[in-house]
Motif scaffolding. Structure first.
Motif, PDB file in Angstrom:
ATOM      1  N   ARG C  17      55.218  31.804  33.486  1.00  0.00           N
ATOM      2  CA  ARG C  17      54.355  32.493  32.269  1.00  0.00           C
ATOM      3  C   ARG C  17      53.138  33.093  32.863  1.00  0.00           C
ATOM      4  N   ASP C  20      53.678  36.450  34.402  1.00  0.00           N
ATOM      5  CA  ASP C  20      54.364  37.385  33.624  1.00  0.00           C
ATOM      6  C   ASP C  20      53.179  38.382  33.230  1.00  0.00           C
ATOM      7  N   PRO C  21      53.272  39.411  33.633  1.00  0.00           N
ATOM      8  CA  PRO C  21      52.251  40.573  33.681  1.00  0.00           C
ATOM      9  C   PRO C  21      52.504  41.024  32.106  1.00  0.00           C
ATOM     10  N   LEU C  23      52.309  39.345  29.497  1.00  0.00           N
ATOM     11  CA  LEU C  23      51.691  38.492  28.567  1.00  0.00           C
ATOM     12  C   LEU C  23      50.321  38.893  28.714  1.00  0.00           C
TER      13      LEU C  23
END
Lengths: 318, 447, 314
Positions: C17, C20-21, C23
């Motif tokens: 998470r 995760d770019p 987000l």
């Protein structure tokens, strides 16, 4: 086959000699792909011809007839179209349908886009995704009835709330000026999650590294949306717009369950009018002509949208 | 039509390289004949299933499959059935659809059968069999039941207003000042502060309980809305059965509608805007209205909804300028589909449905009034056993104050033209005199 | 699966998470984004809560308290009516209908019909979309435009001819008859998939061609896996749509062995021209009918997310 023929052909000048084999090879490739394409398209073509094209052509023919469904049609040329041109209910139905489409598609697309981005940028929760899809799981007739009740002037909880705060009650479905907007919003409620999911599928196709790059650049949320998300989403967005516009022009169920076209003609949208002409008044020829006109309008709009949005081009490729 | 079907089939079938094209698999089985029979009222399903079982005992070689579908679905199915050639052999029919079916030869005339079997068509309640006579003077249905109009009300509200059942049963109406009918409606209307409609300080914008409910504009017949008033002025909707002239331009009719709309302006009846939504019987149950005019077929639903704050009761419609009451007299009958493969058996079933044996079974279910007088008595008694006094409905028949449903050709076109115009009047967008223009359009349909 | 295993997984998930770019990272943005999501969820859920509340109310008493936020005269009656467990007398006592429901049978029919439609339609439509998006042939875009017109053919044109065809084929009252018109393709499915196939990097395909792979193999082993999340998304959306479809299955399937759930539950709609629906039964029916597809969505939804993380059409 073509290649062999060309090999035997007399070679005249060098520049051509060089380009010919290349061109031929490409053409050969295209031919073999045509064969594959035909094979790939066979099942879909059966469905298209039998269940769409043939009925549509039959409908086109019926639009030139006087046909009440119960007796054989009689050919009457353009009479139906001439009658439609002076039918005030038809012109009004175009007007109210347009009202519906603008509100429905406008609100739904913007809200779904925001929601899809929210889902992409702020949560990975399956629960959230499941919840926003819930309205779409309920049949639209039921959705219409639930909102009909919630919005009821006397027994609806929304008007009870307005009344509690000292605001005048609103006839959401009974007021001529509001009814079409209400119906549009009810359908936004049902389709928001659906449209957001379509767009979300498009967002998922955007490579992660472009976000990485944006992050490195220190771009804010709005800039990421404007200059990364939106352009890369364009093909999918164009697709969603075409599908929702075409779909919302065919609004029917919600009207049939709630207002039945009233008050007066305020919600008598074109598709509902077609239905009434065809099955309530058994004027199937006239209804077919109306449907042909609707088809032409939709095709024109889809064409225009495709041009404006350059739907076939993906920025990813270039 | 046959040609058309062949064309559709052959063209559509080309790409499919047809598999075996089986014959329409509808009826005959080895054991005998199977008839399909359709109806829309779920409350009557048990009674008709009983009739079918009894019928089968008498005719062991005929089986009747009874199928019930909701109102909209029912007509969708029947219309599709006509076009496609797969339909009920026998079905419950409604006067709103009967003219179209008859004029397009989709249903069978029964005269030959009636004559052969010596059925007494005069045995049914007066006038009912005439409803099912076509323009060709042939008989297309045997009456099965009838309905009339009365006022459903909430006794708790009328008690609180000091109105007795006797008073409600002897209301008088006229289009000028509404008579004692309007006075009762006004008195039954209560605003949010508890002020009654006929008292000073009544706030017509904050009504808690309307004196009477408006159930939409009534369209072209006003069966449960205004026809029972308009007809007491001597007005007739058309120039007789299968007429070719409508009378929406009659000043007597327009005066009635003007008066009716005045109830909205006075705050005694919900506006068109406020009545669009949940149906009238739920509004009555919820205490949003003290009275509502409607048909006898709703008796079971209204009385079934009785609760602590809703005590249902029925009163007859008011008397009008003619000195009499009036109620539309509508009735259902069973039609035989012209495409049935078993017309003889279908007739047997239809005549059984029209017989006292079956109509008594229907009467005992206490849902509707069967068309044979003796079976009507059965139903009245069955209602009484449930504690429901239905004399408000039957009095119209006993006194001969009923008038028939205005049956004409182009009925659905008439309805499509008149409904929006009536809605405009009831929304306060146009005066009742605007209906004269629509009347001209309507009468042009017959030219 | 041991506890340590779970912990390790959770840690890995959290790490992914954070990595995760796509987000958002900013706290302010997170706050407003979260707030917006909560508002959307509340607006989405209230009417559905209202359905629940209605589904557990006694229809006869329903409008004694039309504004009550809790079920009126709480009862399982509507649920029993939906599941076909109530006798006609019990149903009528609560304002329901005297007709009967064979719930399990209708549910199976629905599953069969929707699966049949979805599997065939998505397969055939993917093939067509492949031909329209990734194969080069003369007149491709013109043929596609013609297919697209099917999107605009109004229902009143197709309903009667298709019904008559199904009847003449002897397929009335069969699941196949219900599925037939939509089994081969829908313009929507082709359009949708083509849009995603267009985004597939052609150099991968060209490389496969050089390796000597035929088109079927390219389609099966490269294109389908790459677009799998989108294909599953489409399958779910179409399955739900046919699950809720009413008019067509109503006309075609009336026998017990072909009646779909929506059609079986149609008896809760109004039975007389002016009558009101069995509100409680109708809502209970709608909710119960939504349960299987909700489960389906959750199960396959996870698959979508899973495959998206690993692949991503490029």
């Amino acid at each position: 086959m073509t290649i062999t023929a060309d090999k035997e052909a007399p070679q005249r000048d060098t520049p051509r000699k060089r380009s010919v084999p290349k061109k031929v090879k490409k053409k050969a490739n295209r031919d073999s792909q045509l064969k594959s394409a035909v094979l790939f398209l066979i099942p879909a073509s059966i469905g298209f011809i039998v269940f769409f094209a043939w009925p549509a052509l039959r409908g086109l023919y019926l639009s030139f007839t006087d046909y009440n469904l119960l007796r054989p049609p009689t050919f009457i040329g353009f009479d139906n179209y001439v009658a439609i041109s002076t039918d005030p209910v038809f012109w009004n139905s175009l007007k109210v349908t347009l009202q519906y489409v603008v509100i429905n598609v406008g609100v739904q697309t913007v809200a779904a886009l925001l929601l899809a981005v929210l889902m992409q940028r702020f949560t990975r929760s399956m629960v959230v995704r499941g919840v926003i899809m819930l309205p779409y799981l309920i049949a639209n007739v039921i959705v219409a009835l639930v909102w009909f009740w919630l919005c009821d002037y006397n027994l609806g909880i929304i008007n009870a709330g307005l009344d509690f705060f000292g605001i005048d009650k609103v006839g959401f479905f009974g007021n001529e000026n509001i009814a079409m907007g209400t119906i549009a919003m009810v359908n936004v409620w049902r389709h928001l999650g659906y449209t957001a999911l379509l767009l979300f599928a498009g967002l998922q196709a955007i490579p992660k590294d472009v976000y990485e790059a944006a992050e490195v650049d220190g771009a804010g949320e709005w800039r990421v949306f404007r200059s990364v998300t939106l352009p890369l989403l364009r093909p999918v967005l164009a697709f969603v717009l075409v599908v929702t516009v075409v779909g919302s022009f065919q609004i029917f169920d919600t009207i049939a369950v709630t207002t039945g076209g009233g008050p007066v003609d305020a919600t008598r949208a074109i598709n509902y009018y077609i239905y009434q002409r065809a099955f309530e008044r058994l004027d199937f020829g006239y209804a077919s002509a109306l449907a042909v006109i609707l088809m032409i309008i939709l095709a024109a709009i889809a064409l225009l949208q495709n041009k404006l949005l350059r739907a076939n081009e993906s920025d990813l490729e270039r | 039509m046959k040609m058309n079907r062949v064309a559709i089939l052959s063209l559509a079938a080309i790409p499919l390289v047809l598999t075996a094209c089986s014959a329409p698999a509808s009826s005959d089985s080895a054991a005998g004949t199977t008839l399909s029979y359709g109806l829309w009222d779920a409350n009557q399903l048990p009674a008709y299933e009983q009739c079918a079982a009894d019928f089968q005992k008498k005719n062991p070689d005929i089986t009747v499959n009874v199928e019930q579908l909701g109102w909209d679905d029912y007509w969708n199915k029947i219309n599709t059935g006509f076009v496609s050639g797969a339909n009920y052999d026998v079905f419950t029919s409604h006067l709103a659809n009967f003219p179209e079916f008859m004029m397009n030869s989709q249903i069978l005339p029964l005269d030959d059968y009636i004559k052969a079997d010596g059925v007494d068509i005069g045995a049914y309640q007066d006038g009912l069999s005439d409803l099912w006579k076509g323009t060709d003077d042939k008989q297309y249905g045997l009456p099965k039941d009838f309905d009339t109009i009365a006022l459903f009300y909430n006794e708790q509200f009328t008690d609180a207003a000091g109105l007795t059942a006797e008073q409600l049963g002897s209301l008088e109406w006229n289009p000028e000042d509404g008579g004692t009918y309007e006075a009762a409606i006004a008195h039954l209307t209560v605003d949010a502060n508890g002020v009654r409609g006929d008292e000073p300080g009544f706030d017509k914008n904050k009504v808690a309980t309307y004196g009477i409910w408006m159930e939409n504009s009534g369209g072209a017949d006003g069966q449960t809305q205004w026809s029972f008033l308009a007809h007491t002025t001597g007005w007739e909707e058309t120039n007789g059965a299968w007429g070719d002239e409508y009378n929406f331009d009659d000043p007597k009719f327009q005066a009635t509608i003007d008066w009716w709309y005045s109830l909205v302006e006075k705050g005694y009846m919900p506006s068109f805007e406020a009545q669009t939504g949940i149906g009238w019987s739920d509004q009555l149950t919820a205490g949003k209205a003290a009275m509502a005019s409607n048909g006898s077929w709703m008796t079971g639903a209204v009385f079934g909804a009785a609760n602590d704050s809703f005590t249902p009761a029925v009163a007859p419609t008011p008397t009008g300028p003619s000195g009499e009451r009036a109620s539309m007299f509508n009735g259902l009958a069973d039609n035989i589909w012209a495409g049935t493969e078993n017309p003889e058996e279908a007739w047997k079933w239809v005549s059984y449905l029209g017989s006292l044996d079956c109509q008594n079974v229907v009467g005992e279910a206490a849902v509707v009034f069967p068309a044979l007088p003796a079976a009507t008595e059965t139903a009245v008694a069955a209602f009484e056993a449930k504690g429901i006094d239905v004399s408000a409905f039957t009095t119209q028949v006993e006194d001969g104050t009923t008038f028939l449903f205005p049956i004409t050709d182009h009925r659905s076109d008439v309805n499509a033209l008149v409904t929006p115009a009536m809605e405009a009047v009831m929304s306060g967008k146009a005066p009742a005199s605007s209906l004269s223009a629509v009347n001209k359009q309507v009468n042009d349909l017959f030219k | 699966m041991s506890l340590i295993d779970v912990k390790a997984r959770r840690a890995a998930k959290q790490a992914s998470r954070a990595d995760d770019p796509s987000l958002a990272k900013s706290k302010v943005a997170k706050f407003f984004g979260g707030l917006a999501l909560i508002i959307v969820i509340l607006i989405t859920l209230f009417p559905i809560y209202w359905m629940f509340r209605t589904a557990f109310s006694n229809n006869r008493a329903m409008f004694a308290e039309p504004l009550s936020l809790l079920p009126v005269d709480f009862t399982f009656g509507p649920l029993q009516r939906v599941l076909g467990l109530a006798t006609p007398e019990e149903a009528m006592a609560e304002g329901g209908s005297g007709a009967s429901i064979n719930f399990a049978q209708y549910m199976l029919n629905s599953i069969a019909a929707c699966t049949l439609i979805t599997v065939f339609q998505v397969t055939f439509s993917s093939m067509a979309a492949y031909a329209f998006a990734l194969l080069n042939w003369k007149g491709r875009d013109k043929v596609f435009a013609i297919f697209l017109i099917a999107l605009m053919v109004p229902g009143i044109f197709t309903l009667l001819p298709n019904f008559i065809l199904v009847k003449d084929l002897g397929l009335l009252n069969t699941i196949l008859g219900i599925a037939l018109p939509t089994m081969f393709m829908t313009p929507f499915a082709i359009f949708f998939l083509r849009q995603f196939f267009l985004g597939i990097n052609r150099s991968i395909i060209e490389a496969a061609v050089i390796d000597g792979a035929n088109q079927w193999r390219i389609f099966r082993t490269i294109v389908v896996p790459l677009a799998w999340p989108q294909i599953i998304t489409l399958a779910i959306l179409q399955f739900i749509q046919y699950w809720n479809d009413y008019l067509w299955p109503f006309l075609v399937g009336q026998s017990e062995s072909s009646k779909l759930l929506t059609v079986g539950l149609g008896i809760f709609k109004s039975q007389t021209p002016q009558g009101n629906p069995d509100w409680a039964g109708l809502m209970a029916g709608a909710l119960v009918a939504a349960v299987p597809i909700f489960i389906l969505m959750l199960v396959f939804g996870r698959k979508i997310v899973g495959s998206i993380q690993s692949s991503g059409v490029k």
